[in-house]
Design an enzyme around this catalytic site. Structure first.
Site, PDB file in Angstrom:
ATOM      1  N   ASP A 207      29.755   2.726  90.225  1.00 55.45           N
ATOM      2  CA  ASP A 207      30.976   2.851  91.025  1.00 55.45           C
ATOM      3  C   ASP A 207      30.760   3.835  92.180  1.00 55.45           C
ATOM      4  OD1 ASP A 207      32.565   1.272  89.042  1.00 55.45           O
ATOM      5  OD2 ASP A 207      32.103   2.999  87.804  1.00 55.45           O
ATOM      6  N   HIS A 235      35.513   3.892  83.542  1.00 51.83           N
ATOM      7  CA  HIS A 235      34.817   2.794  84.232  1.00 51.83           C
ATOM      8  C   HIS A 235      35.621   1.514  83.993  1.00 51.83           C
ATOM      9  CE1 HIS A 235      31.710   0.311  85.920  1.00 51.83           C
ATOM     10  NE2 HIS A 235      31.567  -0.352  84.794  1.00 51.83           N
TER      11      HIS A 235
END
Length: 383
Positions: A207, A235
């Protein structure tokens, strides 16, 4: 062995061809004339070097691992003098494919690859390992609810955590990739209480890379010139990609990201949603989850944490144990924070980042999701 009903877990993704010389180009970009033989020591020098690292990779017959294993073998992750022994773990039906992966590793003639073993037994695969990368997990199938995925993975990671506790090195460094990564990591930790809490991490570096790339494309700079973008929390789609405290080097001048982008609505809106939904977008486009970028992020995570560290005020993002954090996040979670890594293997949560009202609300939302996931996991494991 895992219980039969929890056996079918795999890693989704795509294979990437990673040249054996990739480490050379990344480790020594200043001298393009140097060859792999110049960088990697001779066999005699390697024998006198550090002992081989034992690295376990689960889901090793899957496509993320197919992109990852060359990075672990060619010196990019652990350095050009560090030999590795790979412990490859996957489910019994994948053993034939795993034998093929082993053959390819042998055929790659990696000077730093000191051995490869294959197993479907976590106890065997985790024995004496120094680094454990949990890529394999039960995949989220079409129509499957997230809670169903949690149920399958709770039992898988509970069993693997017990194996980690029993046979791995007590200094083992753990990285969990399989989703839900934060909660899977927490389950592992709870089942391996003798291993230090700070040794358990989950992957949010993917990410972090996605966020840096989006900022870099928007500003017309190299992603390596974008710093201190933060991934907060889970996440998942509740994560908060935060560029408001970040900076970039543009025309050799340090500038704050909000100043360069000059578009608060984009930074608070579509930038955030793009990162939150990027995994889904990849699946929608190619009908498989991210693999090439995931493998690259795993390599980045391990290399930054265990080898290079961070420089100056620069941070990276990783999911880590939340106890004692300076941002008011509840203790007892695996939560993504900005980190300094001042010495290889030792990180600290970077203090001092400004959290405004909008950011605080988003951090509390992702914290709430993790608390809910934890409650569900504990309920499942009590049954």
């Amino acid at each position: 062995m895992l219980k039969k009903e929890y056996i079918p877990y795999v890693a989704g993704g795509i294979a990437a061809v990673v040249a054996g010389g990739l480490a050379l180009s990344l480790l020594d970009q200043g001298d393009s004339k140097r060859t792999e033989q110049d960088v990697i020591p001779s066999s005699d020098e390697l024998k006198d070097g550090p002992q081989p690292l034992r690295v376990m990779v689960s889901g090793a017959a899957g496509q993320i691992a197919y992109s990852l294993l060359p990075l672990l073998s060619n010196g990019y992750v652990f350095g050009p003098k560090q030999r590795v022994v790979l412990h490859l773990l996957d489910i019994p039906p994948a053993m034939k494919a795993l034998d093929g992966v082993k053959m390819e590793l042998e055929d790659g003639a990696y000077p730093l690859l000191a051995g490869v073993s294959c197993s479907s037994d976590p106890v065997e695969a985790l024995k004496d390992v120094d680094v454990a990368v949990f890529v394999g997990g039960f995949p989220r199938r079409e129509g499957m609810l997230r809670k169903d995925l949690k149920k399958k993975n709770c039992h898988i990671f509970s069993e693997q955590g017990k194996a980690l506790e029993t046979v791995a090195s007590k200094k083992v460094k753990v990285l969990v990739v399989a989703n839900p990564a934060n909660t899977n990591c927490l389950i592992l930790k709870k089942n391996a209480p003798s291993i230090p809490s700070e040794n358990f991490t989950c992957l949010t570096y993917l990410d972090y890379n996605r966020a840096r790339s989006q900022i870099a494309m928007k500003a017309g700079v190299n992603p390596n010139d974008v710093h201190n973008v933060i991934i907060w929390g889970n996440h998942s789609a509740t994560q908060y990609p935060d560029a408001m405290n970040g900076y970039m080097i543009r025309n050799n001048v340090r500038k704050n990201i909000p100043e360069v982008i000059n578009d608060s609505a984009w930074l608070r809106g579509s930038f955030v949603s793009t990162i939150q939904q990027r995994g889904k977008a990849v699946i929608d486009a190619r009908k498989l989850s991210s693999a090439m970028s995931a493998a690259n992020a795993i390599g980045n995570h391990l290399r930054s944490w265990l080898v290079t560290g961070t420089k100056g005020d620069k941070t990276i993002s990783m999911g880590v144990w939340s106890n004692g954090n300076p941002y008011g996040v509840r203790d007892g979670l695996i939560f993504s924070f900005p980190l300094h890594v001042k010495r290889p293997g030792e990180y600290c949560i970077a203090p001092g980042f400004e959290i405004d009202e909008i950011a605080n609300a988003k951090i509390r939302a992702t914290e709430a999701e993790l608390l809910e996931e934890l409650a569900v996991a504990e309920s499942i494991l009590r049954r």
